[in-house]
Design a protein around this motif. Structure first.
Motif, PDB file in Angstrom:
ATOM      1  N   UNK A 290     -37.751 -86.426 -59.652  1.00 40.33           N
ATOM      2  CA  UNK A 290     -37.942 -87.509 -59.062  1.00 40.33           C
ATOM      3  C   UNK A 290     -37.824 -89.279 -60.218  1.00 40.33           C
ATOM      4  N   UNK A 291     -38.445 -88.235 -61.272  1.00 38.77           N
ATOM      5  CA  UNK A 291     -38.732 -89.136 -62.245  1.00 38.77           C
ATOM      6  C   UNK A 291     -37.306 -90.502 -62.920  1.00 38.77           C
ATOM      7  N   UNK A 292     -38.083 -91.432 -63.364  1.00 38.16           N
ATOM      8  CA  UNK A 292     -37.126 -92.073 -63.511  1.00 38.16           C
ATOM      9  C   UNK A 292     -35.997 -91.605 -65.043  1.00 38.16           C
ATOM     10  N   UNK A 293     -36.188 -90.779 -65.595  1.00 37.45           N
ATOM     11  CA  UNK A 293     -35.681 -90.357 -66.951  1.00 37.45           C
ATOM     12  C   UNK A 293     -34.578 -89.344 -66.066  1.00 37.45           C
ATOM     13  N   UNK A 294     -35.230 -88.780 -65.660  1.00 40.43           N
ATOM     14  CA  UNK A 294     -34.126 -87.642 -64.458  1.00 40.43           C
ATOM     15  C   UNK A 294     -33.018 -88.777 -64.275  1.00 40.43           C
ATOM     16  N   UNK A 295     -33.524 -89.142 -63.223  1.00 42.91           N
ATOM     17  CA  UNK A 295     -32.794 -90.249 -62.220  1.00 42.91           C
ATOM     18  C   UNK A 295     -31.468 -90.283 -63.478  1.00 42.91           C
ATOM     19  N   UNK A 296     -31.847 -91.395 -64.081  1.00 42.67           N
ATOM     20  CA  UNK A 296     -31.496 -91.948 -65.449  1.00 42.67           C
ATOM     21  C   UNK A 296     -29.427 -90.556 -65.952  1.00 42.67           C
ATOM     22  N   UNK A 297     -30.526 -89.543 -66.947  1.00 45.58           N
ATOM     23  CA  UNK A 297     -29.769 -88.457 -66.920  1.00 45.58           C
ATOM     24  C   UNK A 297     -28.659 -88.207 -65.218  1.00 45.58           C
ATOM     25  N   UNK A 298     -29.204 -87.781 -64.034  1.00 46.14           N
ATOM     26  CA  UNK A 298     -28.153 -87.170 -62.795  1.00 46.14           C
ATOM     27  C   UNK A 298     -27.053 -88.783 -62.947  1.00 46.14           C
ATOM     28  N   UNK A 299     -27.419 -90.423 -62.896  1.00 43.47           N
ATOM     29  CA  UNK A 299     -26.445 -90.583 -63.396  1.00 43.47           C
ATOM     30  C   UNK A 299     -25.454 -90.530 -64.586  1.00 43.47           C
ATOM     31  N   UNK A 300     -25.904 -90.518 -65.108  1.00 44.12           N
ATOM     32  CA  UNK A 300     -24.787 -90.628 -66.308  1.00 44.12           C
ATOM     33  C   UNK A 300     -23.963 -89.807 -66.459  1.00 44.12           C
ATOM     34  N   UNK A 301     -24.724 -88.015 -66.266  1.00 41.42           N
ATOM     35  CA  UNK A 301     -23.222 -87.421 -65.754  1.00 41.42           C
ATOM     36  C   UNK A 301     -22.763 -87.029 -64.846  1.00 41.42           C
ATOM     37  N   UNK A 302     -23.511 -87.941 -63.728  1.00 47.42           N
ATOM     38  CA  UNK A 302     -22.057 -88.050 -62.737  1.00 47.42           C
ATOM     39  C   UNK A 302     -21.433 -88.701 -63.286  1.00 47.42           C
ATOM     40  N   UNK A 303     -21.451 -89.910 -63.982  1.00 44.60           N
ATOM     41  CA  UNK A 303     -20.208 -90.921 -64.459  1.00 44.60           C
ATOM     42  C   UNK A 303     -19.215 -90.161 -65.117  1.00 44.60           C
ATOM     43  N   UNK A 304     -19.783 -89.666 -66.118  1.00 40.20           N
ATOM     44  CA  UNK A 304     -19.208 -88.891 -67.508  1.00 40.20           C
ATOM     45  C   UNK A 304     -17.912 -87.590 -65.939  1.00 40.20           C
ATOM     46  N   UNK A 305     -18.865 -86.978 -65.425  1.00 38.98           N
ATOM     47  CA  UNK A 305     -17.949 -85.974 -64.988  1.00 38.98           C
ATOM     48  C   UNK A 305     -16.846 -86.397 -63.979  1.00 38.98           C
ATOM     49  N   UNK A 306     -17.338 -87.465 -62.868  1.00 35.36           N
ATOM     50  CA  UNK A 306     -16.903 -88.801 -62.511  1.00 35.36           C
ATOM     51  C   UNK A 306     -15.151 -88.697 -63.327  1.00 35.36           C
ATOM     52  N   UNK A 307     -15.356 -89.397 -64.230  1.00 35.91           N
ATOM     53  CA  UNK A 307     -14.630 -89.813 -65.213  1.00 35.91           C
ATOM     54  C   UNK A 307     -14.149 -89.011 -65.685  1.00 35.91           C
ATOM     55  N   UNK A 308     -13.615 -87.828 -66.248  1.00 34.24           N
ATOM     56  CA  UNK A 308     -13.178 -86.043 -66.684  1.00 34.24           C
ATOM     57  C   UNK A 308     -12.658 -86.384 -65.879  1.00 34.24           C
ATOM     58  N   UNK A 309     -12.549 -86.329 -64.342  1.00 34.41           N
ATOM     59  CA  UNK A 309     -12.161 -85.227 -63.201  1.00 34.41           C
ATOM     60  C   UNK A 309     -10.556 -86.360 -63.151  1.00 34.41           C
ATOM     61  N   UNK A 310     -11.011 -87.843 -63.045  1.00 34.91           N
ATOM     62  CA  UNK A 310      -9.539 -88.461 -62.582  1.00 34.91           C
ATOM     63  C   UNK A 310      -8.788 -88.793 -63.591  1.00 34.91           C
ATOM     64  N   UNK A 311      -9.169 -88.622 -64.650  1.00 36.02           N
ATOM     65  CA  UNK A 311      -9.057 -88.744 -66.305  1.00 36.02           C
ATOM     66  C   UNK A 311      -7.642 -87.525 -66.004  1.00 36.02           C
ATOM     67  N   UNK A 312      -8.342 -86.038 -65.496  1.00 34.68           N
ATOM     68  CA  UNK A 312      -7.585 -85.008 -65.557  1.00 34.68           C
ATOM     69  C   UNK A 312      -6.855 -85.038 -64.342  1.00 34.68           C
ATOM     70  N   UNK A 313      -7.036 -85.135 -63.623  1.00 33.83           N
ATOM     71  CA  UNK A 313      -6.167 -85.669 -62.350  1.00 33.83           C
ATOM     72  C   UNK A 313      -5.060 -87.010 -62.237  1.00 33.83           C
ATOM     73  N   UNK A 314      -4.799 -87.620 -63.543  1.00 34.60           N
ATOM     74  CA  UNK A 314      -4.986 -88.723 -63.371  1.00 34.60           C
ATOM     75  C   UNK A 314      -4.721 -89.601 -62.648  1.00 34.60           C
ATOM     76  N   UNK A 315      -5.896 -90.005 -61.585  1.00 30.60           N
ATOM     77  CA  UNK A 315      -6.151 -90.323 -60.485  1.00 30.60           C
ATOM     78  C   UNK A 315      -7.087 -91.690 -60.932  1.00 30.60           C
ATOM     79  N   UNK A 316      -6.732 -92.646 -59.880  1.00 33.96           N
ATOM     80  CA  UNK A 316      -7.526 -94.006 -60.225  1.00 33.96           C
ATOM     81  C   UNK A 316      -8.612 -93.973 -59.254  1.00 33.96           C
ATOM     82  N   UNK A 317      -9.894 -94.452 -60.162  1.00 27.26           N
ATOM     83  CA  UNK A 317     -10.833 -94.534 -59.365  1.00 27.26           C
ATOM     84  C   UNK A 317     -10.669 -94.874 -57.993  1.00 27.26           C
ATOM     85  N   UNK A 318     -11.041 -94.937 -56.999  1.00 25.30           N
ATOM     86  CA  UNK A 318     -10.910 -95.064 -55.569  1.00 25.30           C
ATOM     87  C   UNK A 318     -11.929 -96.301 -55.213  1.00 25.30           C
ATOM     88  N   UNK A 319     -11.406 -97.303 -54.096  1.00 26.70           N
ATOM     89  CA  UNK A 319     -12.368 -98.026 -53.929  1.00 26.70           C
ATOM     90  C   UNK A 319     -13.093 -97.814 -53.444  1.00 26.70           C
TER      91      UNK A 319
END
Length: 85
Positions: free
Chosen positions: A41-70
């Motif tokens: 619940x601390x800001x530092x943990x939230x930032x770390x979670x959000x950054x990790x989620x963005x990296x994971x999402x970008x990697x998934x989309x790239x590996x599956x040749x998908x565009x980010x959905x609207x």
């Protein structure tokens, strides 16, 4: 999923795993497992979670040749409104 206050503090996260099922009009997430919490619940943990989620999402989309959905924000806002509002 996550929630936080208006200043993005006090963030609480949960990882929901499940299946996306087509219902004819769109897709529905049918949860199989909820892992909670992720972070303290601390800001530092939230930032770390959000950054990790963005990296994971970008990697998934790239590996599956998908565009980010609207995101259909109007649908999310409608869900947040009180009944009849």
């Amino acid at each position: 999923m996550h929630r936080h206050d208006e200043l993005l503090g006090g963030m609480h996260n949960a990882l929901i795993r499940g299946d996306l099922v087509s219902d004819g009009d769109g897709w529905t997430l049918v949860p199989r497992r909820v892992v909670e919490p992720t972070g303290s619940g601390r800001r530092r943990d939230a930032l770390r979670t959000l950054r990790a989620a963005r990296r994971s999402t970008a990697r998934y989309l790239r590996e599956h040749e998908l565009r980010r959905p609207r995101v259909r924000w109007d649908d999310f806002q409608a869900l947040a409104r009180p009944e009849g509002g």
